[in-house]
Design a protein around this motif. Sequence first.
Motif, PDB file in Angstrom:
ATOM      1  N   VAL A 192       1.033  -0.944  -0.180  1.00  0.00           N
ATOM      2  CA  VAL A 192      -0.490  -0.089  -0.244  1.00  0.00           C
ATOM      3  C   VAL A 192       0.823   1.145   0.079  1.00  0.00           C
ATOM      4  O   VAL A 192       2.258   1.432   0.869  1.00  0.00           O
ATOM      5  N   PHE A 193       0.940   2.351  -0.356  1.00  0.00           N
ATOM      6  CA  PHE A 193       1.600   3.329  -1.011  1.00  0.00           C
ATOM      7  C   PHE A 193       0.425   4.714  -0.360  1.00  0.00           C
ATOM      8  O   PHE A 193      -0.407   4.811  -1.174  1.00  0.00           O
ATOM      9  N   VAL A 194       1.178   5.883   0.222  1.00  0.00           N
ATOM     10  CA  VAL A 194       0.442   6.665   0.597  1.00  0.00           C
ATOM     11  C   VAL A 194       1.266   8.053   0.292  1.00  0.00           C
ATOM     12  O   VAL A 194       2.660   7.885  -0.341  1.00  0.00           O
ATOM     13  N   LYS A 195       1.122   9.487   0.934  1.00  0.00           N
ATOM     14  CA  LYS A 195       1.689  10.232   0.026  1.00  0.00           C
ATOM     15  C   LYS A 195       3.056  10.693   1.566  1.00  0.00           C
ATOM     16  O   LYS A 195       2.429  10.337   2.116  1.00  0.00           O
ATOM     17  N   THR A 196       4.136  10.659   0.784  1.00  0.00           N
ATOM     18  CA  THR A 196       5.047  10.733   1.961  1.00  0.00           C
ATOM     19  C   THR A 196       6.107  11.729   1.406  1.00  0.00           C
ATOM     20  O   THR A 196       6.134  11.816   0.447  1.00  0.00           O
ATOM     21  N   ASN A 197       6.909  12.196   2.301  1.00  0.00           N
ATOM     22  CA  ASN A 197       7.379  13.867   3.134  1.00  0.00           C
ATOM     23  C   ASN A 197       8.408  12.917   2.299  1.00  0.00           C
ATOM     24  O   ASN A 197       8.946  12.441   4.077  1.00  0.00           O
ATOM     25  N   ILE A 198       9.727  12.682   1.145  1.00  0.00           N
ATOM     26  CA  ILE A 198      11.408  12.164   1.613  1.00  0.00           C
ATOM     27  C   ILE A 198      12.082  13.125   2.726  1.00  0.00           C
ATOM     28  O   ILE A 198      12.851  12.342   3.263  1.00  0.00           O
ATOM     29  N   SER A 199      12.040  14.237   2.238  1.00  0.00           N
ATOM     30  CA  SER A 199      13.158  15.114   2.865  1.00  0.00           C
ATOM     31  C   SER A 199      12.152  14.926   4.682  1.00  0.00           C
ATOM     32  O   SER A 199      13.587  14.950   5.376  1.00  0.00           O
ATOM     33  N   GLN A 200      11.379  14.903   5.078  1.00  0.00           N
ATOM     34  CA  GLN A 200      11.219  14.587   6.417  1.00  0.00           C
ATOM     35  C   GLN A 200      11.748  13.354   7.104  1.00  0.00           C
ATOM     36  O   GLN A 200      12.155  12.978   8.215  1.00  0.00           O
ATOM     37  N   ILE A 201      11.396  12.168   6.027  1.00  0.00           N
ATOM     38  CA  ILE A 201      11.628  11.316   6.933  1.00  0.00           C
ATOM     39  C   ILE A 201      13.714  10.784   6.867  1.00  0.00           C
ATOM     40  O   ILE A 201      13.439  10.728   7.960  1.00  0.00           O
ATOM     41  N   ILE A 202      14.569  11.213   5.716  1.00  0.00           N
ATOM     42  CA  ILE A 202      15.379  11.447   5.846  1.00  0.00           C
ATOM     43  C   ILE A 202      16.000  12.818   7.453  1.00  0.00           C
ATOM     44  O   ILE A 202      16.908  11.972   7.912  1.00  0.00           O
ATOM     45  N   ASN A 203      15.601  13.405   7.763  1.00  0.00           N
ATOM     46  CA  ASN A 203      15.956  14.199   8.780  1.00  0.00           C
ATOM     47  C   ASN A 203      15.229  13.743  10.523  1.00  0.00           C
ATOM     48  O   ASN A 203      16.087  13.159  11.360  1.00  0.00           O
TER      49      ASN A 203
END
Length: 490
Positions: free
Chosen positions: A341-352
């Motif tokens: 299942v895929f959702v809208k994700t903020n990659i920058s936030q995950i990296i931080n």
Amino acid sequence: MTGKDKILIVDDEKINIAVLTSYLTDNYDVITAYSGEEALKIVKNDVPDLILLDVVMPGMDGFDVCRIIKHDYKLDFIPIIMLTALTSRDDHQKGIEVGADDFLKKPADRFELDKKITALLRIKEQHDSLLRDRNKAYEYLDYVGVLIAVLDRDYKLIHINQKGADILGYNRNNIINRDWIDLIVSESYANFVKRKYDMLLDGIMDENECSEYPIMTITRKERLFKWHYSVLKDAKGNITNILMSGEDITEKRKDEIKLMEYARELQKSNDIKDLFTDVLRHDLLNPAGLIKSFTELLEETATSERQENLIANIKRSNIKLIELIENAAKLAKLESIDEMVFVKTNISQIINDVQDNFGQELKSKNMTLKIETFGQHQALANPMIEGVISNFISNAIKYSPQNTNITVKVENFTDKWKISVADQGDGVPDKDKEAVFTRFNRLHKESIKGSGIGLAIAKRIMDLHGESVGVVDNPEGHGSIFWFTLKKML
């Protein structure tokens, strides 16, 4: 070639030939013969479209000539009009018996002659057209890759295509009119096949129904065929023949059996894998957890530096063991699913968020983690993508020397984001760049560090995303750049 129909006039009287020729020469190509013997030679060598045949001639009369042409020569249909001064019913009956198509009383009336010739040539054209269509159909059947056969109501073979004859190993001319069941069906299936045919001929069995039974080739080798049936009917709607097509499924059936055996073995393998995963999750992880607890107790009671070092080694090894067990179980679980299942994700936030987990490890090796992301980077992803980023950063810390930098970037590529982690370690040789993501190809890769399960997990997660993952050399000196892509979320 004039394109005109060719008419042969046969008469021993020259005046009769001259009169008939004068009638016909404008509309037809006319050839002549003055005896029955001469007529037969012309028919063989120069096949006419129609014959005007005198009955009373010296030597071989018209009845003999007609009989030979119709019954002995076995030529395609050639209409024969018998010209005769004889008027008895017996003479007409004899003409019919030898195959004459029509009669014309001498002397021939031009109008009546033209009418009969036109009618018979029209019939001949229709006959020839049917023959051409039939021959084309037979020619087509010779090229199809299945056996085509036509049987009469007594199970006799009245037609088989060349492919079918080749499959059976027979010359097809030698098996026409042979009993099909006696010829190719093994004795153990004879009654079964007869019942099928009888049901078709009686209109009981649905034509769409198919059946399978083996046949015997000329060498008595058995081949399994799948048969499809149709019935042929006469003008009154009565069933006269069975048309059937047979596909050789011998090898296909063998392959199906092998595939079923393989599926059973694969199921056994999956059962063993599931058992192994359960063992990892419970039977191995529980003792490893106990070791962790006991190690923490021993740390509190250590009385010497040597004991502290030994306990620390045990603790490190056990942590690696727990990590290995958890990753192996995680990989097994990922391998058993086909979609995420895929959702809208903020990659920058995950990296931080991820970088906060590695503060102590970075500090212990005096390393710097540089994050080069600017703004929001919305992507369509599963939350497990965090594990991919963590794995890349963790490996970069483990396999890079002290006092080096690790750089995390997010680059814009039209409809995708490219996320990369660059280190300054030893790098990955070109020959191992593909294998580094495949756990089971790495058992003897001494040049690749680590267990490889983490990268195998990362690869599986990206496969389930339908995205790419890879590794390249770091252009800024030693080291590697591990990267993956994600679809943008607009």
